[in-house]
Design an enzyme around this catalytic site. Structure first.
Site, PDB file in Angstrom:
ATOM      1  N   ASP A   7      35.937  40.645  47.073  1.00 41.70           N
ATOM      2  CA  ASP A   7      36.072  42.093  46.978  1.00 41.70           C
ATOM      3  C   ASP A   7      36.528  42.353  45.547  1.00 41.70           C
ATOM      4  OD1 ASP A   7      36.290  44.817  47.597  1.00 41.70           O
ATOM      5  OD2 ASP A   7      38.387  44.587  48.179  1.00 41.70           O
ATOM      6  N   GLU A  68      30.957  42.050  47.156  1.00 38.17           N
ATOM      7  CA  GLU A  68      30.721  43.449  47.518  1.00 38.17           C
ATOM      8  C   GLU A  68      29.906  44.116  46.430  1.00 38.17           C
ATOM      9  OE1 GLU A  68      33.680  46.190  49.527  1.00 38.17           O
ATOM     10  OE2 GLU A  68      33.586  47.077  47.530  1.00 38.17           O
ATOM     11  N   ASP A 141      42.664  44.106  50.186  1.00 39.92           N
ATOM     12  CA  ASP A 141      41.574  43.510  49.391  1.00 39.92           C
ATOM     13  C   ASP A 141      41.196  42.137  49.931  1.00 39.92           C
ATOM     14  OD1 ASP A 141      41.682  45.519  46.958  1.00 39.92           O
ATOM     15  OD2 ASP A 141      43.736  44.875  47.352  1.00 39.92           O
TER      16      ASP A 141
END
Length: 188
Positions: A7, A68, A141
């Protein structure tokens, strides 16, 4: 399959390693974040993200990396920093010859919860449930990175099989084309 989920972020880059396969129980290997000082120079921050990702790749030897996909937000500087951190993770994986997949936040949410519009609390609750944990990895996160890894195990494996089948088919077509006798230009 062992997957490193990323992430991306400059201040906190979430990382999560999950092992498993479709139809089999998933196992959390590790989840955490790489932190950089917001007051530091951009180049130093990106080096910090790189060192952190490289350390995780060294320690966990994943078979794939799921990052991501950055999407547009109102805060352009946040988007740029996120994209830069994501590019660092992609570069680290590419340097090792690891396959990299990009998954959108809604794709990961849909894979984990069944809804691409799920909120963070729903995603975290399902991550904990799927991995049989008392609570979701912290900070958020890290949980998001774990969700990306799970998404890739469940969706990426199927996508990889489809891509492999397409390559195999194209190879067979090419071999069949080469095996045909050349046309006789004189019609004999």
């Amino acid at each position: 399959m062992r997957v490193l989920g990323v992430d991306p972020g400059l201040t906190r880059c979430g990382l999560g390693v999950v092992e498993g396969a479709v139809g089999r129980p998933l196992e959390l290997v590790e989840a955490g974040v790489v932190r950089t000082d917001p007051a530091a120079d951009l180049a130093d921050r990106l080096l910090g993200v790189e060192r952190g990702v490289e350390d995780w790749l060294d320690r966990h030897a994943p078979e794939a990396v799921a990052v991501e996909r950055v999407f547009a937000q109102h805060n352009v500087s946040t988007v740029i920093g996120t994209a830069q951190a994501g590019a660092v993770a992609i570069t680290c994986a590419a340097r090792r010859g690891l396959p990299v997949a990009l998954h959108t936040p809604s794709e990961a949410k849909a894979a984990i919860t069944g809804s691409g519009r799920a909120d963070k609390a729903q995603v975290q609750a399902m991550v904990a449930r799927l991995l049989r944990l008392a609570e979701a990895p912290k900070p958020a996160d890290a949980a998001d990175a774990v969700a990306l890894a799970i998404c890739h195990i469940w969706r990426g494996g199927a996508q990889a099989r489809v891509a492999q089948a397409q390559q195999d088919f194209a190879r067979k077509v090419e071999l069949a084309r080469r095996a045909r006798p050349a046309p006789n230009p004189q019609g004999r």
